[in-house]
Scaffold this active site. Sequence first.
Site, PDB file in Angstrom:
ATOM      1  CG  ASP A  40      -1.932  15.592  14.356  1.00  0.00           C
ATOM      2  OD1 ASP A  40      -1.564  16.168  15.407  1.00  0.00           O
ATOM      3  OD2 ASP A  40      -2.626  14.821  14.619  1.00  0.00           O
TER       4      ASP A  40
ATOM      5  CG  HIS B  70       7.830   8.836   1.417  1.00  0.00           C
ATOM      6  ND1 HIS B  70       9.425   9.933   0.709  1.00  0.00           N
ATOM      7  CD2 HIS B  70       6.982   9.562   0.343  1.00  0.00           C
ATOM      8  CE1 HIS B  70       9.303  10.581  -0.040  1.00  0.00           C
ATOM      9  NE2 HIS B  70       7.371   9.963  -0.812  1.00  0.00           N
ATOM     10  CG  ASP B  71       8.403   7.924  -2.366  1.00  0.00           C
ATOM     11  OD1 ASP B  71       7.585   7.285  -2.040  1.00  0.00           O
ATOM     12  OD2 ASP B  71       9.711   8.728  -2.519  1.00  0.00           O
TER      13      ASP B  71
ATOM     14  CG  ASP C  52      -7.648  12.614  13.387  1.00  0.00           C
ATOM     15  OD1 ASP C  52      -6.245  12.234  13.487  1.00  0.00           O
ATOM     16  OD2 ASP C  52      -7.480  13.224  12.723  1.00  0.00           O
TER      17      ASP C  52
ATOM     18  CG  ASN D  99      -6.804  15.228  15.899  1.00  0.00           C
ATOM     19  OD1 ASN D  99      -6.204  13.800  15.768  1.00  0.00           O
ATOM     20  ND2 ASN D  99      -7.323  15.849  15.285  1.00  0.00           N
TER      21      ASN D  99
ATOM     22  CG  ASP E 263      -3.827  10.992  15.627  1.00  0.00           C
ATOM     23  OD1 ASP E 263      -4.280  12.080  15.637  1.00  0.00           O
ATOM     24  OD2 ASP E 263      -4.705   9.553  15.841  1.00  0.00           O
TER      25      ASP E 263
ATOM     26  CD  GLU F 100      11.682  11.476  -6.056  1.00  0.00           C
ATOM     27  OE1 GLU F 100      11.490  10.722  -5.814  1.00  0.00           O
ATOM     28  OE2 GLU F 100      11.010  11.987  -6.615  1.00  0.00           O
TER      29      GLU F 100
ATOM     30  CG  ASP G   9       8.542  16.311  -0.320  1.00  0.00           C
ATOM     31  OD1 ASP G   9       8.867  16.406  -1.592  1.00  0.00           O
ATOM     32  OD2 ASP G   9       8.825  15.865   0.474  1.00  0.00           O
TER      33      ASP G   9
ATOM     34  CG  ASP H 124       7.670  15.018  -5.628  1.00  0.00           C
ATOM     35  OD1 ASP H 124       8.066  14.289  -4.955  1.00  0.00           O
ATOM     36  OD2 ASP H 124       7.352  15.135  -6.287  1.00  0.00           O
TER      37      ASP H 124
END
Length: 569
Positions: A44, A338-339, A40, A38, A36, A265, A113, A215
Amino acid sequence: MVQLSERMNEESATIKNRQWWKEAVVYQIYPKSFYDSNGDGIGDLKGVIQKLDYLKELGIDVIWLSPVYQSPMDDNGYDISDYQAIAEEFGSMEDMDLLIHEAKKRNIKIIMDLVVNHTSDEHEWFIESKSDVNHPKRDWYIWRNGRKDEAPPNNWKSIFGGSCWEYDEQTGQYYLHAFSKKQPDLNWENPDLRNAVYKMVRWWLDKGISGFRVDAITFIKKRQDFADSHDGMNVIETNQQGIHEFLSELRKEAFTSHDILTVAEAPGVSYKELPIYAGEDGHFSMLFEFDHVDLDVGKEGKWYEPYNWNLLDFKKAISDSQTFYNNTGWGALYLENHDQPRSLNKFIKPEDIGPIPAKMLATVYFFLKGTPFIYQGQEIGMTNVQYPSIEHYNDLASIDQYYSALKEGFSKEEALAAIWRRSRDNSRTPMQWNHSEYAGFSQGTPWLEINSNYSFINVENALKDHNSLFYFYKKLISLRKSSPYSDVIAFGKYEDMFKDSLQIMVYTRELNDKKIAVIANFDNKELTLNLDFNIKNVILSNYDYLELHLNQIKLRPYESIVCEVDLSF
Ligand code: GLC
Ligand code: CA
């Protein structure tokens, strides 16, 4: 003589098919959790740019960037509301262009993706489609009348639970969604929709990206009779008859204009169908298989059902596809994404988790035939997280699984244990950069809680320790890319050994006059192994010193060795 000319043919064949992506190593970035810039609390694009030198140091060639498109983030960006805009929290199109440019300066390619089974329900296409049954885009999505008794059109269930039909008050019809109800499925039967998709893909390729991770692509063709499914689980079925027409058209119209990597995928594809999906002339460069990573999922995809697996199942899953790739096609090699939960927790006994087993796991998959993918944090040995209650979780699949478990009579503790084991948030916790507050991921409160082990598992520590998992991955990458073994690792024939062993995994790769053996102990027990070949030299090991003779090895807990086989006998 015959043998020699055969060998030469084999060699020229491999050289003929030397596409760039066969000798590449890919690193997957889940942008929301990477870095990150910035404060928040959300990773990003500028954050990715700032960490490019780190990735360069590791030695990877390609970044697969999980979705950064405009999205209401119901499924963290896998619900896209504009394919040609960047989500505000991730940055701007200028940031994206800068990322492509800065990566290129470092010889790193970017693949994105491609999520085209569905859009967000906030995509303009859907808003128009929903507005009126007579709208020209009505048919870009899948609309059906309900049954007489006000039930949905059929019994298909969505992947994230519940019916895959959602009723729309305004037009009195249902739309189909394979995933969440905020992810309506596109209607691939409609040629205008297909052309709009191809045009968007070409737009991105012209921008300078080098391919796509595609995907959920086996969902694009629906059973055209829309009949109830009777397979007991009713989940919407994948890979239906007629899909190949769509996929060949996608390749022809959208992919072939550029020299790109495409990785699909593709759940539901059997080994028999691998040639058409990932053969030399297949729809995609390669595809992600699931058998070796979903070993610990209960029946009907339930995380909380009992499951049972052992090393034979893992080895069989690997060897079935590797054997196939001896003849044609190319594998996508991975242990995490990520899954998926973290591989250390899946494959290693909890009390043994640490650098030695992590190096063993890395060794086991890196020498297979295919292109290796490393998921962010895997290279420093990040592990699963255990949040104290379901309220701490963000992943919508986890929330669905938890409440389904309760509904089926499991206790809260049992349901939570299943989430700890399988939640997709396990791999989505922020990247651990250093031991400062929020693991150096952000100056502000991160969108998802950091794993508390960041104080010792972090990039800063890894870079300081020359014996770390990070440098082990770096070595694996350089062995693949620029060593006397590069060709045999990329193109050698795969063969497995000690198939029946519940403790060790052994395989060889052979090309022309070179043969290497990969030997790994998956247990914390020692074992003396007698080989039917002599070891010429050791290429890689995860222990400091070795205990081996010409053809005998004493394997210590989780020891892995890669060696060259002496072919002169
Ligand atoms: C794929 C993605 C997953 C997402 C789903 C719906 O399986 O990897 O993260 O939830 O598609 O787009
Ligand atoms: Ca940010």
